[in-house]
Write an enzyme that holds these catalytic residues in place. Structure first.
Site, PDB file in Angstrom:
ATOM      1  N   CYS A 138      13.276   9.959   7.728  1.00 48.67           N
ATOM      2  CA  CYS A 138      13.077   9.532   9.123  1.00 48.67           C
ATOM      3  C   CYS A 138      14.364   9.622   9.927  1.00 48.67           C
ATOM      4  O   CYS A 138      14.340   9.890  11.122  1.00 48.67           O
ATOM      5  CB  CYS A 138      12.516   8.129   9.170  1.00 48.67           C
ATOM      6  SG  CYS A 138      13.394   6.989   8.103  1.00 48.67           S
TER       7      CYS A 138
ATOM      8  N   GLU B  81       9.054   0.738  11.182  1.00 48.04           N
ATOM      9  CA  GLU B  81      10.157   1.688  10.993  1.00 48.04           C
ATOM     10  C   GLU B  81       9.524   3.069  11.064  1.00 48.04           C
ATOM     11  O   GLU B  81       8.802   3.475  10.156  1.00 48.04           O
ATOM     12  CB  GLU B  81      10.835   1.411   9.649  1.00 48.04           C
ATOM     13  CG  GLU B  81      12.250   1.922   9.591  1.00 48.04           C
ATOM     14  CD  GLU B  81      12.312   3.309   9.002  1.00 48.04           C
ATOM     15  OE1 GLU B  81      12.263   4.271   9.814  1.00 48.04           O
ATOM     16  OE2 GLU B  81      12.377   3.431   7.787  1.00 48.04           O
TER      17      GLU B  81
ATOM     18  N   LYS C  54       0.865  -1.194   0.000  1.00 50.58           N
ATOM     19  CA  LYS C  54       0.000   0.000   0.000  1.00 50.58           C
ATOM     20  C   LYS C  54       0.900   1.242   0.000  1.00 50.58           C
ATOM     21  O   LYS C  54       1.485   1.595   1.009  1.00 50.58           O
ATOM     22  CB  LYS C  54      -0.862  -0.020   1.274  1.00 50.58           C
ATOM     23  CG  LYS C  54      -2.204   0.677   1.150  1.00 50.58           C
ATOM     24  CD  LYS C  54      -2.132   2.160   0.878  1.00 50.58           C
ATOM     25  CE  LYS C  54      -2.007   2.991   2.127  1.00 50.58           C
ATOM     26  NZ  LYS C  54      -1.848   4.432   1.853  1.00 50.58           N
TER      27      LYS C  54
ATOM     28  N   GLU D 182       9.555  15.430  15.718  1.00 51.50           N
ATOM     29  CA  GLU D 182       9.984  15.209  14.339  1.00 51.50           C
ATOM     30  C   GLU D 182       9.281  16.227  13.439  1.00 51.50           C
ATOM     31  O   GLU D 182       8.053  16.235  13.355  1.00 51.50           O
ATOM     32  CB  GLU D 182       9.631  13.780  13.895  1.00 51.50           C
ATOM     33  CG  GLU D 182      10.135  13.467  12.507  1.00 51.50           C
ATOM     34  CD  GLU D 182       9.815  12.057  12.033  1.00 51.50           C
ATOM     35  OE1 GLU D 182       8.647  11.636  12.122  1.00 51.50           O
ATOM     36  OE2 GLU D 182      10.739  11.370  11.558  1.00 51.50           O
TER      37      GLU D 182
HETATM   38  P1  NDP Z   1       1.454   8.130   8.109  1.00 57.67           P
HETATM   39  O1  NDP Z   1       2.142   7.335   9.146  1.00 57.67           O
HETATM   40  O2  NDP Z   1       0.023   8.471   8.295  1.00 57.67           O
HETATM   41  O3  NDP Z   1       1.546   7.384   6.701  1.00 57.67           O
HETATM   42  C1  NDP Z   1       2.386   6.304   6.379  1.00 57.67           C
HETATM   43  C2  NDP Z   1       1.601   5.260   5.584  1.00 57.67           C
HETATM   44  O4  NDP Z   1       0.605   4.649   6.421  1.00 57.67           O
HETATM   45  C3  NDP Z   1       0.835   5.830   4.410  1.00 57.67           C
HETATM   46  O5  NDP Z   1       0.804   4.899   3.367  1.00 57.67           O
HETATM   47  C4  NDP Z   1      -0.555   6.025   5.016  1.00 57.67           C
HETATM   48  O6  NDP Z   1      -1.549   6.126   4.047  1.00 57.67           O
HETATM   49  C5  NDP Z   1      -0.692   4.780   5.836  1.00 57.67           C
HETATM   50  N1  NDP Z   1      -1.658   4.846   6.917  1.00 57.67           N
HETATM   51  C6  NDP Z   1      -2.227   5.937   7.506  1.00 57.67           C
HETATM   52  N2  NDP Z   1      -3.063   5.557   8.503  1.00 57.67           N
HETATM   53  C7  NDP Z   1      -3.013   4.205   8.556  1.00 57.67           C
HETATM   54  C8  NDP Z   1      -3.641   3.223   9.390  1.00 57.67           C
HETATM   55  N3  NDP Z   1      -4.458   3.554  10.375  1.00 57.67           N
HETATM   56  N4  NDP Z   1      -3.353   1.917   9.181  1.00 57.67           N
HETATM   57  C9  NDP Z   1      -2.491   1.552   8.219  1.00 57.67           C
HETATM   58  N5  NDP Z   1      -1.875   2.432   7.394  1.00 57.67           N
HETATM   59  C10 NDP Z   1      -2.128   3.743   7.562  1.00 57.67           C
HETATM   60  O7  NDP Z   1       2.279   9.409   7.844  1.00 57.67           O
HETATM   61  P2  NDP Z   1       1.746  10.761   7.158  1.00 57.67           P
HETATM   62  O8  NDP Z   1       1.969  10.626   5.729  1.00 57.67           O
HETATM   63  O9  NDP Z   1       0.380  11.116   7.592  1.00 57.67           O
HETATM   64  O10 NDP Z   1       2.742  11.807   7.803  1.00 57.67           O
HETATM   65  C11 NDP Z   1       2.499  12.318   9.110  1.00 57.67           C
HETATM   66  C12 NDP Z   1       3.809  12.536   9.824  1.00 57.67           C
HETATM   67  O11 NDP Z   1       4.449  11.306  10.029  1.00 57.67           O
HETATM   68  C13 NDP Z   1       4.810  13.356   9.056  1.00 57.67           C
HETATM   69  O12 NDP Z   1       4.613  14.702   9.268  1.00 57.67           O
HETATM   70  C14 NDP Z   1       6.108  12.866   9.598  1.00 57.67           C
HETATM   71  O13 NDP Z   1       6.428  13.562  10.768  1.00 57.67           O
HETATM   72  C15 NDP Z   1       5.838  11.444   9.951  1.00 57.67           C
HETATM   73  N6  NDP Z   1       6.329  10.494   8.928  1.00 57.67           N
HETATM   74  C16 NDP Z   1       7.428   9.808   9.234  1.00 57.67           C
HETATM   75  C17 NDP Z   1       7.950   8.921   8.323  1.00 57.67           C
HETATM   76  C18 NDP Z   1       9.163   8.165   8.633  1.00 57.67           C
HETATM   77  O14 NDP Z   1       9.664   7.436   7.787  1.00 57.67           O
HETATM   78  N7  NDP Z   1       9.684   8.307   9.820  1.00 57.67           N
HETATM   79  C19 NDP Z   1       7.345   8.720   7.006  1.00 57.67           C
HETATM   80  C20 NDP Z   1       6.137   9.485   6.803  1.00 57.67           C
HETATM   81  C21 NDP Z   1       5.674  10.333   7.745  1.00 57.67           C
HETATM   82  P3  NDP Z   1      -1.881   7.559   3.387  1.00 57.67           P
HETATM   83  O15 NDP Z   1      -0.637   8.266   3.050  1.00 57.67           O
HETATM   84  O16 NDP Z   1      -2.561   7.142   2.171  1.00 57.67           O
HETATM   85  O17 NDP Z   1      -2.685   8.286   4.398  1.00 57.67           O
END
Ligand code: NDP
Length: 480
Positions: free
Chosen positions: A294, A260, A186, A391
């Site tokens: 990250c 992660e 996904k 973060e």
């Molecule tokens: P999320 O953790 O929401 O997204 C990561 C993935 O998980 C996306 O594919 C998202 O889908 C999906 N997802 C969201 N909700 C669920 C759920 N309940 N169950 C399963 N999968 C889910 O990160 P965001 O994109 O919303 O970013 C928010 C914050 O997270 C950022 O501002 C940043 O600080 C942090 N972040 C950190 C990352 C890292 O690698 N450390 C990576 C990304 C974000 P969809 O995008 O379609 O909503």
């Protein structure tokens, strides 16, 4: 400060290598299909706000179809297939990624907003390298030090974020497939296009149907995937908040899980460090990929005696960075991935000023359309400020100082995260001592943000658990 920026002629990479479809379906059982109980959404370029394509949002029924296809393929074809045969398919995917690397890089840059230089030189080659590396393991699993007859777990549900869409897909798919599992991936809502192009490559490589499935959509789709009873293993990269929710939802199900998550890495510069090299490392540590990393070195810990010199050199260097069109080969800083992420960065940066830190950004012009944030440095930061704890996931650096190695360690470890850290010093013994005392999954010495498929990556505490990459990365996908 006088500008030291040269005037460069634009050098845009051509978009003609990418043939965007007006609409993309889901990739299920080897074919692109219309969603049955889902809907459609659009994905746009963060640098121009231009809509690039319509993409299917998978509903629970679509997720069910994809998981069922993966389970069939695992049972009937991919699971029983000898490792040396699986390896051939993985090598084929890796070679096709190399052949289509320009197309992948341009599409990644368009959909994500990252500079083409990074997509071309980092994301795509590293993604292909992961397939090459794990292809080599597929027929040697019994020699991975994980027991004499390791077996695949089954169906892997894999959820990836928007910061490295193709690379994260490769990190997830390659070890899972090498170990004999099948996958339902996904991608993030804002960056689905390269995962769909990878699905085309999977088709081109003639993988048996159902071995790789891609279900696009938002958080609901991800939640339906991880909760599906026929998913045996969940691998998630993303925010700590969603990671915790997933861990809660899987408790008691017996599903295997790796997380992660976020980070707030310290990049520690001692007074004997080679200064220019360290400044490059600081810039790479926090401004690479607009800080959407990250393991970004978002907290600079600099020894007090050289703090002014480092900050001055850093400001001079930041004045030379070019922000703008991600497809221009001169661009150093691309667009912020989404308006939501931009709002989050702006809010946290405002909190830094409100709490009393001093804010500085170079004078670079910012395009009128799209989502942009100038590289930003905060000095006078106290460890309790939000910008030192949370973060930000953007191009924002918080500068703190220390006097002794002990103080550097205490400050670096003063975080709920534990993903990565950097140490800059000429002294080898100090590097080893620091690496022993820093609570971080990865410690870089005199470099930062360096990745290799042979090297395990992962965190402690709120940065998650499990390792991806290297021999260790196989463990998450094997019953040993
Ligand atoms: P999320 O953790 O929401 O997204 C990561 C993935 O998980 C996306 O594919 C998202 O889908 C999906 N997802 C969201 N909700 C669920 C759920 N309940 N169950 C399963 N999968 C889910 O990160 P965001 O994109 O919303 O970013 C928010 C914050 O997270 C950022 O501002 C940043 O600080 C942090 N972040 C950190 C990352 C890292 O690698 N450390 C990576 C990304 C974000 P969809 O995008 O379609 O909503």
């Amino acid at each position: 400060m006088p500008s030291t920026r040269f005037t460069y002629a634009p050098a845009p990479e051509s978009r003609s290598v990418v043939s965007l479809r007006p609409a993309y379906g889901l990739f299920v059982d080897g074919e692109f299909v219309e969603p049955r109980d889902g809907s459609m959404f659009t994905t746009a370029s963060p640098s121009s706000e231009e809509v690039l394509a319509e993409v299917a949002a998978a509903g629970p029924g679509d997720v069910d179809r994809a998981v069922a296809a993966a389970a069939r393929a695992q049972r009937d074809t991919w699971g029983p297939m000898p490792g040396k045969e699986r390896a051939k398919y993985l090598f084929r995917i890796a070679r096709l990624m190399q052949e289509r690397s320009r197309e992948l890089a341009v599409l990644e840059s368009m959909d994500n907003g990252k500079p083409i230089r990074e997509a071309r030189d980092v994301d795509v080659p590293l993604a292909a390298a992961h397939f090459f590396y794990y292809a080599g393991w597929a027929d040697k699993l019994a020699y991975a030090g994980l027991g004499p007859s390791p077996r695949p777990i089954g169906v892997a549900g894999q959820v990836v974020p928007w910061n490295f869409p193709l690379l994260m897909a490769a990190w997830k798919l390659a070890p899972a497939l090498a170990a004999g599992n099948t996958c339902v991936l996904k991608p993030a809502e804002t960056t689905p296009l390269t995962a769909l192009l990878l699905a085309e490559i999977v088709q081109q490589a003639e993988l048996p149907p159902g071995v790789v499935n891609v279900v696009t959509g938002a958080g609901d789709t991800g939640a339906a995937l991880v909760a599906h009873p026929a998913v045996d293993k969940v691998a998630f990269t993303g925010s700590t908040e969603v990671g915790k929710a997933i861990q809660r939802s899987l408790a008691g199900t017996g599903k295997r899980l790796t997380l992660e998550l976020g980070g707030k890495a310290a990049n520690i510069v001692f007074d004997d460090a080679p200064l220019s090299q360290a400044v490059e490392g600081i810039v790479n540590g926090i401004f690479f990929n607009q800080g959407h990393v990250c393991c970004a070195g978002s907290r600079l810990l600099v020894q007090e005696s050289i703090a002014d010199a480092v900050v001055d050199a850093l400001k001079l260097r930041l004045e030379t960075l070019r922000l703008g069109d991600p497809l221009d080969k001169n661009t150093d800083i691309g667009a912020i991935n989404s308006p939501g992420q931009l709002a989050k960065i702006e809010e946290l940066a405002s909190s830094g000023e409100a709490e009393g830190a001093t804010r500085w950004s170079p004078s670079c012009p910012v395009p009128e359309r799209g989502y942009w944030f100038r590289p930003t440095i905060f000095t006078g930061v106290a460890p309790a400020f939000r910008i030192a704890r949370e973060e930000i996931f953007g191009p924002v650096l918080s500068v703190l100082t220390f006097r002794t190695p002990d103080e550097a360690v205490v400050k670096a470890n003063n975080t709920t995260y534990g993903l990565s850290a950097g140490v800059w010093t000429e002294k080898g013994s100090r590097i080893l001592w620091m690496a022993q005392h820093l609570r971080a999954g990865v410690v870089w010495a005199n470099t930062f943000n360096r990745f290799d498929p042979t090297s395990p990556f992962g965190g402690y505490r709120e940065s998650g658990f499990g390792r991806e990459g290297g021999r260790h990365g196989l463990e998450a996908y094997l019953d040993v």
